[in-house]
Design a protein around this motif. Structure first.
Motif, PDB file in Angstrom:
ATOM      1  N   LEU A  48       0.821  -1.208   0.000  1.00 54.44           N
ATOM      2  CA  LEU A  48       0.000   0.000   0.000  1.00 54.44           C
ATOM      3  C   LEU A  48       0.858   1.262   0.000  1.00 54.44           C
ATOM      4  O   LEU A  48       0.484   2.266  -0.599  1.00 54.44           O
ATOM      5  N   ARG A  49       2.003   1.209   0.661  1.00 55.73           N
ATOM      6  CA  ARG A  49       2.918   2.361   0.648  1.00 55.73           C
ATOM      7  C   ARG A  49       3.459   2.576  -0.773  1.00 55.73           C
ATOM      8  O   ARG A  49       3.521   3.705  -1.253  1.00 55.73           O
ATOM      9  N   ASP A  50       3.816   1.500  -1.475  1.00 58.39           N
ATOM     10  CA  ASP A  50       4.342   1.614  -2.831  1.00 58.39           C
ATOM     11  C   ASP A  50       3.269   2.013  -3.838  1.00 58.39           C
ATOM     12  O   ASP A  50       3.505   2.836  -4.718  1.00 58.39           O
ATOM     13  N   GLU A  51       2.081   1.440  -3.725  1.00 56.97           N
ATOM     14  CA  GLU A  51       1.013   1.683  -4.701  1.00 56.97           C
ATOM     15  C   GLU A  51       0.308   3.022  -4.490  1.00 56.97           C
ATOM     16  O   GLU A  51       0.073   3.754  -5.443  1.00 56.97           O
ATOM     17  N   GLN A  52      -0.078   3.283  -3.243  1.00 56.10           N
ATOM     18  CA  GLN A  52      -0.973   4.413  -2.978  1.00 56.10           C
ATOM     19  C   GLN A  52      -0.369   5.460  -2.044  1.00 56.10           C
ATOM     20  O   GLN A  52      -1.073   6.386  -1.632  1.00 56.10           O
ATOM     21  N   GLN A  53       0.895   5.317  -1.684  1.00 61.21           N
ATOM     22  CA  GLN A  53       1.576   6.234  -0.778  1.00 61.21           C
ATOM     23  C   GLN A  53       0.841   6.367   0.559  1.00 61.21           C
ATOM     24  O   GLN A  53       0.825   7.435   1.172  1.00 61.21           O
ATOM     25  N   LEU A  54       0.232   5.271   1.016  1.00 61.03           N
ATOM     26  CA  LEU A  54      -0.420   5.255   2.330  1.00 61.03           C
ATOM     27  C   LEU A  54       0.618   4.935   3.388  1.00 61.03           C
ATOM     28  O   LEU A  54       1.362   3.970   3.257  1.00 61.03           O
ATOM     29  N   ASP A  55       0.669   5.735   4.426  1.00 63.05           N
ATOM     30  CA  ASP A  55       1.619   5.523   5.506  1.00 63.05           C
ATOM     31  C   ASP A  55       0.860   4.981   6.708  1.00 63.05           C
ATOM     32  O   ASP A  55       0.296   5.742   7.496  1.00 63.05           O
ATOM     33  N   ILE A  56       0.825   3.655   6.815  1.00 68.68           N
ATOM     34  CA  ILE A  56       0.105   2.989   7.891  1.00 68.68           C
ATOM     35  C   ILE A  56       1.128   2.340   8.806  1.00 68.68           C
ATOM     36  O   ILE A  56       2.005   1.606   8.351  1.00 68.68           O
ATOM     37  N   HIS A  57       1.002   2.609  10.096  1.00 64.73           N
ATOM     38  CA  HIS A  57       1.887   1.993  11.088  1.00 64.73           C
ATOM     39  C   HIS A  57       1.129   0.869  11.776  1.00 64.73           C
ATOM     40  O   HIS A  57      -0.065   0.994  12.055  1.00 64.73           O
ATOM     41  N   LEU A  58       1.814  -0.224  12.052  1.00 67.66           N
ATOM     42  CA  LEU A  58       1.161  -1.384  12.642  1.00 67.66           C
ATOM     43  C   LEU A  58       0.646  -1.123  14.056  1.00 67.66           C
ATOM     44  O   LEU A  58      -0.244  -1.823  14.524  1.00 67.66           O
ATOM     45  N   ASP A  59       1.174  -0.103  14.727  1.00 67.03           N
ATOM     46  CA  ASP A  59       0.717   0.183  16.081  1.00 67.03           C
ATOM     47  C   ASP A  59      -0.466   1.166  16.121  1.00 67.03           C
ATOM     48  O   ASP A  59      -0.951   1.493  17.198  1.00 67.03           O
ATOM     49  N   GLN A  60      -0.948   1.600  14.969  1.00 66.79           N
ATOM     50  CA  GLN A  60      -2.121   2.468  14.924  1.00 66.79           C
ATOM     51  C   GLN A  60      -3.346   1.684  15.380  1.00 66.79           C
ATOM     52  O   GLN A  60      -3.488   0.505  15.061  1.00 66.79           O
ATOM     53  N   PRO A  61      -4.262   2.312  16.113  1.00 69.46           N
ATOM     54  CA  PRO A  61      -5.463   1.585  16.532  1.00 69.46           C
ATOM     55  C   PRO A  61      -6.368   1.184  15.368  1.00 69.46           C
ATOM     56  O   PRO A  61      -7.075   0.195  15.437  1.00 69.46           O
ATOM     57  N   LEU A 100      -7.556  -2.441   5.083  1.00 67.62           N
ATOM     58  CA  LEU A 100      -8.674  -3.001   4.317  1.00 67.62           C
ATOM     59  C   LEU A 100      -9.268  -1.966   3.365  1.00 67.62           C
ATOM     60  O   LEU A 100      -9.628  -2.292   2.231  1.00 67.62           O
ATOM     61  N   ALA A 101      -9.345  -0.717   3.794  1.00 69.79           N
ATOM     62  CA  ALA A 101      -9.844   0.344   2.911  1.00 69.79           C
ATOM     63  C   ALA A 101      -8.894   0.554   1.742  1.00 69.79           C
ATOM     64  O   ALA A 101      -9.335   0.734   0.597  1.00 69.79           O
ATOM     65  N   GLY A 102      -7.588   0.523   1.999  1.00 71.21           N
ATOM     66  CA  GLY A 102      -6.614   0.658   0.918  1.00 71.21           C
ATOM     67  C   GLY A 102      -6.683  -0.493  -0.064  1.00 71.21           C
ATOM     68  O   GLY A 102      -6.523  -0.308  -1.270  1.00 71.21           O
ATOM     69  N   CYS A 103      -6.937  -1.690   0.441  1.00 68.97           N
ATOM     70  CA  CYS A 103      -7.038  -2.858  -0.443  1.00 68.97           C
ATOM     71  C   CYS A 103      -8.239  -2.760  -1.364  1.00 68.97           C
ATOM     72  O   CYS A 103      -8.182  -3.192  -2.518  1.00 68.97           O
ATOM     73  N   MET A 104      -9.319  -2.202  -0.859  1.00 68.41           N
ATOM     74  CA  MET A 104     -10.516  -2.065  -1.690  1.00 68.41           C
ATOM     75  C   MET A 104     -10.276  -1.092  -2.841  1.00 68.41           C
ATOM     76  O   MET A 104     -10.886  -1.220  -3.900  1.00 68.41           O
ATOM     77  N   ASN A 105      -9.370  -0.126  -2.654  1.00 70.06           N
ATOM     78  CA  ASN A 105      -9.082   0.859  -3.697  1.00 70.06           C
ATOM     79  C   ASN A 105      -7.953   0.429  -4.624  1.00 70.06           C
ATOM     80  O   ASN A 105      -7.625   1.154  -5.550  1.00 70.06           O
ATOM     81  N   SER A 106      -7.365  -0.723  -4.373  1.00 68.08           N
ATOM     82  CA  SER A 106      -6.212  -1.166  -5.148  1.00 68.08           C
ATOM     83  C   SER A 106      -6.640  -1.802  -6.470  1.00 68.08           C
ATOM     84  O   SER A 106      -7.686  -2.447  -6.560  1.00 68.08           O
ATOM     85  N   ASN A 107      -5.799  -1.626  -7.477  1.00 69.46           N
ATOM     86  CA  ASN A 107      -6.028  -2.266  -8.767  1.00 69.46           C
ATOM     87  C   ASN A 107      -5.231  -3.559  -8.906  1.00 69.46           C
ATOM     88  O   ASN A 107      -5.386  -4.270  -9.892  1.00 69.46           O
TER      89      ASN A 107
END
Length: 88
Positions: free
Chosen positions: A18-31, A38-45
């Motif tokens: 997701l970081r490579d495809e959509q430049q989403l910066d998600i940390h595993l410790d985020q609540p 899952l939201a990023g996956c739904m927007n992925s091609n």
């Protein structure tokens, strides 16, 4: 949700993709890390990213909503046969 090696590996792979495809910066410790992934996956091609999202949804007991039913074409009739929709 129980965090085991399979879940952590899936989340790490998804985070990188997701970081490579959509430049989403998600940390595993985020609540809300699982929800954001899952939201990023739904927007992925990318099919592999979507498959990893499906695996994460199963791991986290957050199954996606079923797709809306398709409307029957104007000339065809629909019958139910053994619980399955069948065009007549």
């Amino acid at each position: 949700m129980e965090l085991n090696k399979a879940v952590i590996d899936c989340m790490r792979s998804l985070r990188r993709r997701l970081r490579d495809e959509q430049q989403l910066d998600i940390h595993l410790d985020q609540p809300d890390a699982v929800t954001a992934m899952l939201a990023g996956c739904m927007n992925s091609n990318d099919e592999l990213t979507r498959e990893l999202g499906r695996q994460l949804a199963v791991f986290s007991d957050r199954l996606p909503a079923p797709p809306p039913p398709r409307a029957a074409s104007s000339g065809a009739t629909v019958r139910i046969y053994r619980g399955q929709r069948v065009l007549a």
